[in-house]
Enzyme design. Structure first.
Site, PDB file in Angstrom:
ATOM      1  N   LYS A 153     -49.920  33.968 -28.412  1.00  0.00           N
ATOM      2  CA  LYS A 153     -50.031  34.411 -27.015  1.00  0.00           C
ATOM      3  C   LYS A 153     -51.515  34.657 -26.754  1.00  0.00           C
ATOM      4  O   LYS A 153     -52.062  35.699 -27.114  1.00  0.00           O
ATOM      5  CB  LYS A 153     -49.213  35.702 -26.821  1.00  0.00           C
ATOM      6  CG  LYS A 153     -48.671  35.931 -25.425  1.00  0.00           C
ATOM      7  CD  LYS A 153     -49.721  36.124 -24.375  1.00  0.00           C
ATOM      8  CE  LYS A 153     -50.377  37.473 -24.408  1.00  0.00           C
ATOM      9  NZ  LYS A 153     -51.545  37.554 -23.484  1.00  0.00           N
ATOM     10  N   GLU A 211     -55.675  44.442 -35.608  1.00  0.00           N
ATOM     11  CA  GLU A 211     -57.135  44.334 -35.736  1.00  0.00           C
ATOM     12  C   GLU A 211     -57.717  44.821 -34.411  1.00  0.00           C
ATOM     13  O   GLU A 211     -57.651  44.113 -33.403  1.00  0.00           O
ATOM     14  CB  GLU A 211     -57.543  42.868 -35.972  1.00  0.00           C
ATOM     15  CG  GLU A 211     -57.097  42.317 -37.295  1.00  0.00           C
ATOM     16  CD  GLU A 211     -57.849  42.907 -38.482  1.00  0.00           C
ATOM     17  OE1 GLU A 211     -58.894  43.543 -38.284  1.00  0.00           O
ATOM     18  OE2 GLU A 211     -57.356  42.741 -39.608  1.00  0.00           O
ATOM     19  N   CYS A 255     -66.178  42.408 -31.805  1.00  0.00           N
ATOM     20  CA  CYS A 255     -65.573  43.659 -32.263  1.00  0.00           C
ATOM     21  C   CYS A 255     -66.417  44.393 -33.295  1.00  0.00           C
ATOM     22  O   CYS A 255     -66.433  45.608 -33.329  1.00  0.00           O
ATOM     23  CB  CYS A 255     -64.185  43.392 -32.826  1.00  0.00           C
ATOM     24  SG  CYS A 255     -64.206  42.230 -34.203  1.00  0.00           S
ATOM     25  N   GLU A 272     -66.229  52.741 -27.293  1.00  0.00           N
ATOM     26  CA  GLU A 272     -66.546  51.321 -27.480  1.00  0.00           C
ATOM     27  C   GLU A 272     -66.921  50.729 -26.115  1.00  0.00           C
ATOM     28  O   GLU A 272     -66.155  50.825 -25.160  1.00  0.00           O
ATOM     29  CB  GLU A 272     -65.330  50.573 -28.045  1.00  0.00           C
ATOM     30  CG  GLU A 272     -65.646  49.113 -28.342  1.00  0.00           C
ATOM     31  CD  GLU A 272     -64.422  48.262 -28.703  1.00  0.00           C
ATOM     32  OE1 GLU A 272     -63.339  48.496 -28.135  1.00  0.00           O
ATOM     33  OE2 GLU A 272     -64.566  47.365 -29.538  1.00  0.00           O
TER      34      GLU A 272
END
Ligand code: NAD
Length: 495
Positions: free
Chosen positions: A194, A269, A303, A399
């Protein structure tokens, strides 16, 4: 400065109506809504994708389940490796087409799309292909006492878990998709990908190439849609494992949904607020070059990118001067222009979020460079460096997933474990020093899944990667993925 010419097949692909790819064919869901794919360099729609409805998701899971038991799980490991290698060859043969498609959807520089979305994807595919013939159990001699002369032996088998749902973000949509595809296929699982709703096209084309590579229909399906589509996939009892890469809040909800569905196994993750520690003896030129390269590549939307940098007080002026000078030389512009190093943010949401962080930077810190949006169409901002005032500034804790690094001076290296670990996340960190002994003493104290020394953001297929604390559950790459994609079955025999 000029843009490369788009290939005719890329123009044709954009013009087609897209949906999902199930059992070897493109499919247009009957009732799903149609969503525009936006080029972040222009903020204009470039293609349209119909999102999967419930019937499409059910059809994808049924297709993957039949392909698992009927074909792929019983394919010889050697043959699985051959097909993965052929897919790597085909991706390289179609490199420019795939790279252009991905750059148009994500704003990633064409160099990065060629080198990582295609080039590194092929490297990962070939690495995982090699594992197909090397996954093995062990033999065990049980400890039972023999009462009447009988004997016992035991062995273990790694059996593929079944249908895997791979949910993928937009930042490296092809390469992260390939990590999940390769891990699933090499272990004998089938997989439904997806993609992110922002970058839905390239993985559809990869699924088509996989058929050409010899993958049986249904072994790799792609369903397009948003979070609701992903949740419907997770809830399907035919899905045996969920492999998710994305943000921390979504990851939590994915983990909860997987548990609620059927105690479905799940790997997550997630994001990071990755620290870099520059020790007193740091080679400043090496560190600045490394941090500027890894902190601003793909506009900081990586990331593992460094987002907070702790610099020994004696070196901070030199570091900030050199960071500012390096950022001033970065060329900003269209990601289809080969002379450009820094393109747009990937989505309108990312753009708005970064505007908020720039405002915060003006209030809480001192801007070393950047902090402005660009007066042109598309989602362009400046690469930004900020000198933070306090260790608890929000800039050093949330973040940003964008081109903003916060710097903070420290006085004593004993402070570093406390500063680095003062985060709910623990994806990656780096230590910059010429004294290996100091680095080796610091490494065990750092709460992060990966620690680099004199380098940052270097992902290798042979080296496990994943997060500690709120950055996730599980590891990808190396041999670490095998336990996540296989059931360990024990067999005991009396003779
Ligand atoms: P996101 O969490 O918004 O979306 C990721 C995927 O989840 C997309 O396919 C999205 O459609 C889907 N999704 C959205 N809502 C969902 C829901 N409620 N349930 C299930 N699925 C849902 O993340 P993003 O903005 O696409 O990606 C950026 C984030 O990904 C950053 O936080 C970044 O750090 C993280 N990331 C982590 C890694 C890693 O390896 N640790 C790699 C790349 C990106």
């Amino acid at each position: 400065m000029s843009e490369i010419a788009l290939l005719s097949q890329v123009r044709e692909y954009l013009a087609a109506q897209h949906g999902s790819f199930i059992h070897g064919r493109y499919q247009l869901p009957e009732t799903g809504g149609t969503v525009a794919v936006v080029n972040p360099a222009t903020a204009q729609p470039i293609a349209h994708v119909r999102h999967a409805d419930d019937a499409t998701i059910a059809a994808a899971v049924a297709s993957s389940a039949s392909a698992f038991r009927g074909a792929w799980a019983d394919t010889s490991p050697y043959q699985r490796g051959v097909v993965l290698n052929r897919l790597a060859d085909l991706m390289e043969a179609h490199s420019e087409e795939l790279a252009q498609l991905e750059t148009l959807c994500s704003g990633k520089s064409i160099h990065l799309s060629r080198a990582f979305e295609v080039g590194q994807s092929a490297v990962f595919l070939r690495y995982f292909a090699g594992w197909a013939t090397k996954i093995r159990g062990e033999t065990i001699t049980p400890s039972f006492p023999s009462t009447a002369g009988e004997r016992y032996t035991a062995f273990t088998r790694h059996e593929p878990v079944g249908v895997v749902a791979g949910i993928v973000p937009w930042n490296f949509s092809v390469m992260i998709g390939i990590w999940k595809i390769a891990a699933a296929l090499t272990t004998g699982c089938t997989v439904i990908i997806k993609p992110s709703e922002s970058t839905p096209l390239t993985l559809l084309r990869v699924a088509e190439l996989a058929i050409e590579a010899g993958l049986p229909p249904g072994v790799l399906n792609v369903v397009n849609g948003d979070g609701a589509c992903a949740q419907a996939l997770i809830a399907d009892p035919g899905v045996a494992k969920v492999s998710f890469t994305g943000s921390v809040p979504t990851g939590r909800s994915v983990g909860q949904a997987a548990m609620a569905a059927n105690l479905t196994r799940v790997t997550l993750e997630l994001g990071g607020k990755n620290a870099a520690a520059l020790l007193r003896d740091v080679d400043v030129d090496l560190a600045v070059a490394g941090l500027v390269q890894t902190g601003y590549v793909h506009q900081g939307q990586v990331c593992a990118a460094p987002e907070r940098v702790y610099v020994h007080r004696s070196r901070v002026d030199e570091v900030l001067t050199k960071v500012g000078a390096a950022l001033r030389t970065i060329t900003i512009g269209s990601p289809l222009d080969e002379s450009v190093q820094f393109g747009p943010l990937a989505t309108a949401g990312q753009f708005e979020k970064m505007c908020g962080f720039f405002e915060l930077a003006r209030q809480q810190g001192e801007i070393v460079h950047g902090g402005e949006i660009l007066d042109r169409p598309g989602y362009f901002v400046q690469p930004t460096a900020v000198l933070a005032k306090r260790a608890d500034d929000r800039l050093l804790h949330e973040e940003t997933f964008g081109p903003l690094i916060g710097f903070l001076p420290y006085g004593d290296e004993d402070e570093l474990p406390g500063l680095i670990n003062d985060s709910a996340l623990g994806l990656a960190a780096s230590v910059w020093t010429n004294d290996l002994s100091r680095a080796m003493r610091l490494i065990p104290q750092i709460e992060a899944g990966t620690v680099w020394v004199n380098m940052h953001t270097f992902l290798d297929p042979a080296v496990p990667f994943g997060g500690m604390k709120g950055s996730g559950v599980g590891r990808e790459f190396g041999s670490a993925f095998i336990d996540d994609y296989t059931e360990l079955k024990s067999v005991m025999i009396r003779f």
